[in-house]
Design a protein around this motif. Sequence first.
Motif, PDB file in Angstrom:
ATOM      1  N   GLU A   1       1.823  -8.833   3.777  1.00 38.07           N
ATOM      2  CA  GLU A   1       1.160  -9.636   3.531  1.00 38.07           C
ATOM      3  C   GLU A   1       2.027 -10.864   3.123  1.00 38.07           C
TER       4      GLU A   1
ATOM      5  N   ASN B   1      -6.179  -6.549   6.725  1.00 39.09           N
ATOM      6  CA  ASN B   1      -5.664  -7.612   5.564  1.00 39.09           C
ATOM      7  C   ASN B   1      -4.971  -8.728   5.898  1.00 39.09           C
TER       8      ASN B   1
ATOM      9  N   CYS C   1       0.014  -8.718  -3.574  1.00 35.48           N
ATOM     10  CA  CYS C   1      -0.456  -7.581  -3.169  1.00 35.48           C
ATOM     11  C   CYS C   1       0.609  -6.625  -3.221  1.00 35.48           C
TER      12      CYS C   1
ATOM     13  N   MET D   1       1.240  -5.004  -0.310  1.00 31.27           N
ATOM     14  CA  MET D   1       1.753  -5.311   0.680  1.00 31.27           C
ATOM     15  C   MET D   1       2.336  -6.534   0.829  1.00 31.27           C
TER      16      MET D   1
ATOM     17  N   CYS E   1      -4.278  -4.626  -3.417  1.00 35.85           N
ATOM     18  CA  CYS E   1      -5.348  -5.599  -3.471  1.00 35.85           C
ATOM     19  C   CYS E   1      -6.687  -5.087  -3.094  1.00 35.85           C
TER      20      CYS E   1
ATOM     21  N   CYS F   1      -6.959  -4.359   0.570  1.00 37.29           N
ATOM     22  CA  CYS F   1      -5.992  -3.275   1.003  1.00 37.29           C
ATOM     23  C   CYS F   1      -6.788  -1.808   0.454  1.00 37.29           C
TER      24      CYS F   1
HETATM   25 ZN   LIG Z   1      -3.553  -6.569   0.361  1.00 39.39          ZN
END
Ligand SMILES: [Zn+2]
Length: 457
Positions: A188, A204, A260, A262, A270, A273
């Motif tokens: 992300e 995502n 997040c 990620m 999050c 995810c």
């Molecule tokens: Zn996420």
Amino acid sequence: MKIFNSAARFSATSVFCLVIMCAAHGQTVTKVVDHGPDGEKLTFVVLGDGYAAGDQTKFAQDVNRLLVNGVFGHDFYKDNFPAFNMYRVDLVSHESGVSSPSDSKDTALKVIYSGDWSRCWLEESRDTDQLIVDATVGVKKIDFVLIIANEAGYGGCQRGGRLYITAGDDWDVVAHEYGHGIAGLYDEYSVSGAYSTPPINVKNCSTVTSRTGVSWAKLIASTTPVPSDKAKGLDPNQTVGIFTGCDYALSGIYRPVSDCRMKSNTPHFCPVCLGLMNRAVKPYLPTPTGGRAAAANPGSPTKYVNLVVRMSLTGQPQILRATQLDGRVVPTTNSIPAYIFAFSKNEKPSFVQYLPDSPFVVRGFVDPRHPEKGESLSQSDSATVIVNVPETDISSAMQNLGLQVYKVEPDAASMFKEQRATDVGSLLNALIKNKAIALQSELPKSKMGDALRAVQP
Ligand SMILES: [Zn+2]
């Protein structure tokens, strides 16, 4: 649930091991996380490299710190712990610590630690791939292989289903990496530039900016402004909106929350995810009536075949190992795939197994001194993956099994919905017709028989 006490220890001096001449390095296999039959669980195997005879206790401690108490001791992984099994393979290296580019050491897996982001931190030497295949003969069903290098420096590199880390890493980096491995999640964070490849609206990351059209629309509260970048008072990890920057690009693509796992490893997944991760592991969780796999296939044969397959970007798949196991296996069709392994019986499509993350992607950990560079991404022209063929045994596989490997187009992922194995033929036909998937390579029935016979002990 049994942890540590089931310890199904078996010596590596099995006939198979002697045949492939790996007796030079003793190995002991211990099931350190045991939640039931391996076929019904996501099964990890952990190997150590550069752990000499005197380092074996340290290896067990590193596995506990990073994985059993680290990854599996926190949030999503802790909540879904019953979905996982894990084996620890104790390999005794002749020397302590792993090789560096300038200092070669005699270790069990011949891993090289460069400590260099641009070289993916940890490199394989020419023999590493086969040494790993040999070292895991005592573990029959494997979904993910994790190699811990006995090295205090930071770094990690994912190559297909194999993740190389160091003893100096923190568990949360590993937890991030298995977001890619288990659910095929995107990173992300943003590194540079505007997003240019085909529009996407799955998982995502999304190129859609409409609060009702984005793939995670249902999770955006009516009170959350969209775009959300300048909104005040939002929970950075839990308030879902539309935030600019995802999948390495600074603009033209959006992520669901400000921060997040990620994006920066330390936060929880999050809500978007988490939903994708939950969906991916759901078939491996116990049900009141027994395992998911048993419930999904009542009365069906109870054998499956575990295949270790070397894939190449240009040639045919190569079978490295084929093992018949008792029990049932959960078909991995609960995520959005990057590749599809389609198995046919007598030329009739029968089973699909999804690879959520492209096995050809080589992904190095973010350099904490230069986070702006993101993960180091490159592509390998070959990759070793592990797939399970449900409801078959070796002798019938030799006679009637065929394999086709399909690459999933990046903009086609939204066409995937949960599919039952019985729909395989129509699923594949529909995806091919819509140009969502393209044949990448195949091992037809005429060649699969010989390939399987060649790897029988
Ligand atoms: Zn996420």
